[in-house]
Design a protein around this motif. Structure first.
Motif, PDB file in Angstrom:
ATOM      1  N   LYS A 256       0.835  -1.204   0.000  1.00 30.80           N
ATOM      2  CA  LYS A 256       0.000   0.000   0.000  1.00 30.80           C
ATOM      3  C   LYS A 256       0.868   1.252   0.000  1.00 30.80           C
ATOM      4  O   LYS A 256       0.612   2.214  -0.728  1.00 30.80           O
ATOM      5  N   GLU A 257       1.907   1.269   0.810  1.00 30.50           N
ATOM      6  CA  GLU A 257       2.804   2.424   0.880  1.00 30.50           C
ATOM      7  C   GLU A 257       3.525   2.632  -0.452  1.00 30.50           C
ATOM      8  O   GLU A 257       3.690   3.771  -0.916  1.00 30.50           O
ATOM      9  N   THR A 258       3.945   1.515  -1.073  1.00 30.11           N
ATOM     10  CA  THR A 258       4.618   1.627  -2.378  1.00 30.11           C
ATOM     11  C   THR A 258       3.697   2.197  -3.435  1.00 30.11           C
ATOM     12  O   THR A 258       4.091   3.058  -4.230  1.00 30.11           O
ATOM     13  N   LEU A 259       2.431   1.742  -3.458  1.00 29.23           N
ATOM     14  CA  LEU A 259       1.474   2.254  -4.431  1.00 29.23           C
ATOM     15  C   LEU A 259       1.197   3.741  -4.225  1.00 29.23           C
ATOM     16  O   LEU A 259       1.125   4.517  -5.175  1.00 29.23           O
ATOM     17  N   MET A 260       1.057   4.153  -2.976  1.00 29.20           N
ATOM     18  CA  MET A 260       0.793   5.566  -2.687  1.00 29.20           C
ATOM     19  C   MET A 260       1.975   6.435  -3.096  1.00 29.20           C
ATOM     20  O   MET A 260       1.802   7.531  -3.650  1.00 29.20           O
ATOM     21  N   GLN A 261       3.201   5.962  -2.842  1.00 26.59           N
ATOM     22  CA  GLN A 261       4.388   6.730  -3.217  1.00 26.59           C
ATOM     23  C   GLN A 261       4.516   6.831  -4.736  1.00 26.59           C
ATOM     24  O   GLN A 261       4.857   7.896  -5.267  1.00 26.59           O
ATOM     25  N   SER A 262       4.215   5.728  -5.439  1.00 26.93           N
ATOM     26  CA  SER A 262       4.287   5.747  -6.894  1.00 26.93           C
ATOM     27  C   SER A 262       3.270   6.713  -7.479  1.00 26.93           C
ATOM     28  O   SER A 262       3.555   7.465  -8.410  1.00 26.93           O
ATOM     29  N   GLU A 263       2.056   6.702  -6.919  1.00 25.21           N
ATOM     30  CA  GLU A 263       1.020   7.633  -7.386  1.00 25.21           C
ATOM     31  C   GLU A 263       1.434   9.081  -7.161  1.00 25.21           C
ATOM     32  O   GLU A 263       1.259   9.939  -8.035  1.00 25.21           O
ATOM     33  N   LYS A 264       2.024   9.337  -6.019  1.00 24.51           N
ATOM     34  CA  LYS A 264       2.476  10.704  -5.712  1.00 24.51           C
ATOM     35  C   LYS A 264       3.554  11.156  -6.691  1.00 24.51           C
ATOM     36  O   LYS A 264       3.527  12.289  -7.184  1.00 24.51           O
ATOM     37  N   MET A 265       4.501  10.276  -7.001  1.00 27.62           N
ATOM     38  CA  MET A 265       5.577  10.645  -7.912  1.00 27.62           C
ATOM     39  C   MET A 265       5.045  10.908  -9.319  1.00 27.62           C
ATOM     40  O   MET A 265       5.487  11.821 -10.006  1.00 27.62           O
ATOM     41  N   VAL A 266       4.034  10.111  -9.763  1.00 26.72           N
ATOM     42  CA  VAL A 266       3.460  10.315 -11.096  1.00 26.72           C
ATOM     43  C   VAL A 266       2.772  11.664 -11.176  1.00 26.72           C
ATOM     44  O   VAL A 266       2.948  12.428 -12.132  1.00 26.72           O
ATOM     45  N   LEU A 267       1.967  12.000 -10.141  1.00 25.09           N
ATOM     46  CA  LEU A 267       1.257  13.277 -10.148  1.00 25.09           C
ATOM     47  C   LEU A 267       2.221  14.450 -10.104  1.00 25.09           C
ATOM     48  O   LEU A 267       2.081  15.423 -10.858  1.00 25.09           O
ATOM     49  N   VAL A 268       3.213  14.374  -9.225  1.00 27.56           N
ATOM     50  CA  VAL A 268       4.185  15.468  -9.127  1.00 27.56           C
ATOM     51  C   VAL A 268       4.958  15.622 -10.425  1.00 27.56           C
ATOM     52  O   VAL A 268       5.212  16.738 -10.896  1.00 27.56           O
ATOM     53  N   GLY A 269       5.342  14.489 -11.044  1.00 31.08           N
ATOM     54  CA  GLY A 269       6.075  14.570 -12.306  1.00 31.08           C
ATOM     55  C   GLY A 269       5.262  15.229 -13.403  1.00 31.08           C
ATOM     56  O   GLY A 269       5.771  16.058 -14.150  1.00 31.08           O
ATOM     57  N   LYS A 270       3.960  14.887 -13.519  1.00 31.49           N
ATOM     58  CA  LYS A 270       3.123  15.480 -14.552  1.00 31.49           C
ATOM     59  C   LYS A 270       2.927  16.973 -14.322  1.00 31.49           C
ATOM     60  O   LYS A 270       3.006  17.778 -15.249  1.00 31.49           O
ATOM     61  N   LEU A 271       2.637  17.346 -13.073  1.00 33.56           N
ATOM     62  CA  LEU A 271       2.449  18.769 -12.781  1.00 33.56           C
ATOM     63  C   LEU A 271       3.738  19.555 -13.010  1.00 33.56           C
ATOM     64  O   LEU A 271       3.719  20.663 -13.559  1.00 33.56           O
ATOM     65  N   ALA A 272       4.867  18.979 -12.595  1.00 32.09           N
ATOM     66  CA  ALA A 272       6.148  19.666 -12.783  1.00 32.09           C
ATOM     67  C   ALA A 272       6.460  19.841 -14.267  1.00 32.09           C
ATOM     68  O   ALA A 272       6.958  20.886 -14.695  1.00 32.09           O
ATOM     69  N   ALA A 273       6.159  18.807 -15.069  1.00 27.51           N
ATOM     70  CA  ALA A 273       6.397  18.925 -16.505  1.00 27.51           C
ATOM     71  C   ALA A 273       5.529  20.017 -17.117  1.00 27.51           C
ATOM     72  O   ALA A 273       5.959  20.770 -17.992  1.00 27.51           O
ATOM     73  N   GLY A 274       4.268  20.130 -16.651  1.00 25.87           N
ATOM     74  CA  GLY A 274       3.407  21.182 -17.156  1.00 25.87           C
ATOM     75  C   GLY A 274       3.918  22.565 -16.826  1.00 25.87           C
ATOM     76  O   GLY A 274       3.897  23.472 -17.659  1.00 25.87           O
ATOM     77  N   VAL A 275       4.376  22.740 -15.585  1.00 30.42           N
ATOM     78  CA  VAL A 275       4.917  24.040 -15.179  1.00 30.42           C
ATOM     79  C   VAL A 275       6.169  24.376 -15.985  1.00 30.42           C
ATOM     80  O   VAL A 275       6.354  25.509 -16.459  1.00 30.42           O
ATOM     81  N   ALA A 276       7.059  23.392 -16.151  1.00 29.25           N
ATOM     82  CA  ALA A 276       8.292  23.641 -16.910  1.00 29.25           C
ATOM     83  C   ALA A 276       7.975  24.011 -18.350  1.00 29.25           C
ATOM     84  O   ALA A 276       8.611  24.896 -18.936  1.00 29.25           O
ATOM     85  N   HIS A 277       6.965  23.352 -18.928  1.00 24.12           N
ATOM     86  CA  HIS A 277       6.589  23.667 -20.305  1.00 24.12           C
ATOM     87  C   HIS A 277       6.069  25.090 -20.414  1.00 24.12           C
ATOM     88  O   HIS A 277       6.357  25.810 -21.380  1.00 24.12           O
ATOM     89  N   SER A 278       5.286  25.542 -19.416  1.00 20.92           N
ATOM     90  CA  SER A 278       4.756  26.902 -19.438  1.00 20.92           C
ATOM     91  C   SER A 278       5.861  27.940 -19.289  1.00 20.92           C
ATOM     92  O   SER A 278       5.759  29.044 -19.832  1.00 20.92           O
ATOM     93  N   ILE A 279       6.919  27.614 -18.558  1.00 22.55           N
ATOM     94  CA  ILE A 279       8.014  28.570 -18.355  1.00 22.55           C
ATOM     95  C   ILE A 279       8.862  28.701 -19.613  1.00 22.55           C
ATOM     96  O   ILE A 279       9.333  29.784 -19.945  1.00 22.55           O
TER      97      ILE A 279
END
Length: 494
Positions: A256-279
């Protein structure tokens, strides 16, 4: 009538079945909840990225219009038409994901205002085509307010969507809390039932068996089956069952902890990529404007040097944003034969003003230029700049950085190029040292936590390795190693 052994076995099988059924239901519900949350988050992130794309497409149109008015090159009009179509496609996609009447109202207003702005912009361009620059310039100034309003509407819709995402997150958290309370209550109830079962077993089954065993000890000879052996076997089985349940629960918690951490990393990576693209999009406009200024202004030597530093720093930021976007995929290295010493010199030249402002002394120890090897000079420079900047930031009161270059033979790899970057800073704590190469881990308040992770990956893509040694109050040293001889790792550059 069933024997005592059979009744105990049936009772134990019932307990096992109930526990397995409860664990299966809990695992099923947890996986289903996480799956729904991942799907919802992915949909929200996709729509949020599309809303970010509206602002980016709008800014790109403004840039193409400006470039045409400056150069009168019709190719910019073709690019403007293409981006106009892209904007309208993104607007249609965002309208499909409208989540409330308020958001739909904002999008409708945005669509109407964009049509008006696009028509006015066509008039401006037509005036410039007909050489009526003065009239076109006056009308161009008037439609700037329309453009600003369009940007504000894009930001307003994005803010509404972010609020919706946050509300979904809160609702999910509340539902998860309720489920957690229900599960907790079920566990407590299960514990009470198991306690009652233990009491029942001891009072109604085990005690009578023990009493019977002790009562028959004197009358049983050594060759007769002993009741104590049956009790011992039953006890061993119960102990094994309890241990198995504990291990299963620990494994479920770990998964359960591994799944939650993986989900968090995917969301953060997508949001970070969007912000970097906008900059990166505004940076493109800044670079073009600087290019125009450099050609139109007469600068003295010092100003030209300053102008060059500004241009290099903007390029530096652009490379960082590119690395941010490419963090989720392996970088495509463009290697050519080059001495790593030249890359070191370029990095130091780029950071010259930084050293002076932070009172950092830098010395390079080399007996000669390192041999030319197949490297991607741009990405290797980013790695060195990152490591040197980290050293500068660590030495708040100033200090020294020693860069040592040498070659050595390491079997069975052959000749290896070593670049050692050592500072006189406060060092890194042992509990932090083992985490510094992890993505999104940073000790800086404004750090992204990607610098060292990207640096390590770039070095490994070159077939080398990056190692760090440090102790508190004794400075930090990064050792960068690159192979000289081409091997299987370098076949991609052939």
């Amino acid at each position: 009538m069933l024997s005592l052994r059979t009744r105990i076995a049936l009772l134990l099988f019932c307990v096992i079945g109930l526990n397995l059924a409860g664990a299966g239901i809990t695992l099923w519900y947890t996986n289903r909840t996480q799956s729904l949350q991942v799907q919802l988050s992915a949909k929200n992130v996709e729509a949020l990225e599309a809303s970010h794309g509206l602002s980016a497409a709008l800014m790109e149109q403004k840039g193409d219009t400006t470039y045409y008015l400056l150069s009168h090159d019709d190719s910019w009009l073709k690019e403007l038409d293409r981006k106009r179509v892209l904007f309208e496609e993104r607007l249609s996609k965002v309208k499909e994901s409208a989540f409330s009447e308020e958001s739909l109202l904002v999008l409708s207003k945005l669509e109407r205002l964009y049509a008006t702005y696009d028509a006015s912009r066509k008039v401006v361009i037509e005036n410039y085509k007909q050489r009526r620059s003065k009239v076109g310039a006056e009308l161009h100034w008037k439609i700037r307010d329309e453009f600003s309003t369009l940007l504000l509407l894009c930001k307003e819709f994005r803010a509404l969507y972010e609020q919706a995402i946050e509300q979904n997150r809160k609702n999910f958290s509340e539902e998860a809390k309720i489920v957690s309370n229900v599960i907790t209550g079920g566990l407590i109830l299960s514990a009470i039932i198991e306690l009652l079962l233990i009491v029942f077993l001891y009072r109604k089954i085990l005690d009578p068996i023990r009493t019977l065993a002790h009562a028959t000890d004197d009358v049983c000879d050594s060759t007769s089956p002993s009741t104590k052996n049956d009790v011992l076997a039953l006890s061993n089985k119960l102990e094994s069952l309890i241990m198995h349940i504990d291990d299963t629960q620990k494994e479920l918690d770990a998964n359960k902890e591994t799944l939650m951490q993986s989900e968090k990393m995917v969301l953060v990576g997508k949001l970070a990529a969007g912000v970097a693209h906008s900059i990166r999009n505004p940076l493109t406009s800044v670079k073009m404007r600087l290019f125009s200024l450099e050609r139109s202004l007469e600068l003295d030597e010092q100003q030209q040097e300053d102008f060059g530093v500004v241009s290099e720093e903007i390029l530096h930021i652009d490379n960082i944003m590119k690395n941010f976007l490419e963090f989720s995929r392996r970088p495509e290295l463009k290697a050519k034969l080059q001495s790593p010493s030249e890359v070191v010199d370029m990095a130091l030249k780029l950071l010259k003003h930084r050293f002076e402002s932070q009172q950092v002394r830098v010395s390079v120890e080399r007996t000669g230029l390192l041999p030319a090897i197949p490297i991607d000079g741009g990405q290797l420079k980013e790695t060195l700049v990152n490591l040197i900047l980290n050293a500068c930031d660590a030495m708040v009161q100033g200090g020294s950085i020693i860069i040592t270059e040498k070659t050595d033979i390491v079997e069975p790899l052959g000749t290896i190029v070593f670049i050692r970057i050592e500072d006189t800073g406060p060092g890194i704590a042992e509990d932090v040292l083992e985490k510094i190469f992890e993505p999104f881990f940073s000790t800086k308040e404004e750090g992204s936590g990607l610098g060292l992770a990207i640096a390590k990956r770039i070095v490994e893509e070159h077939g080398g390795w990056l190692h760090v040694t440090s102790s508190e109050n004794q400075g930090t040293a990064f050792l960068l190693a690159l192979p000289v001889t081409r091997g299987t790792t370098w076949q991609k550059f052939s």
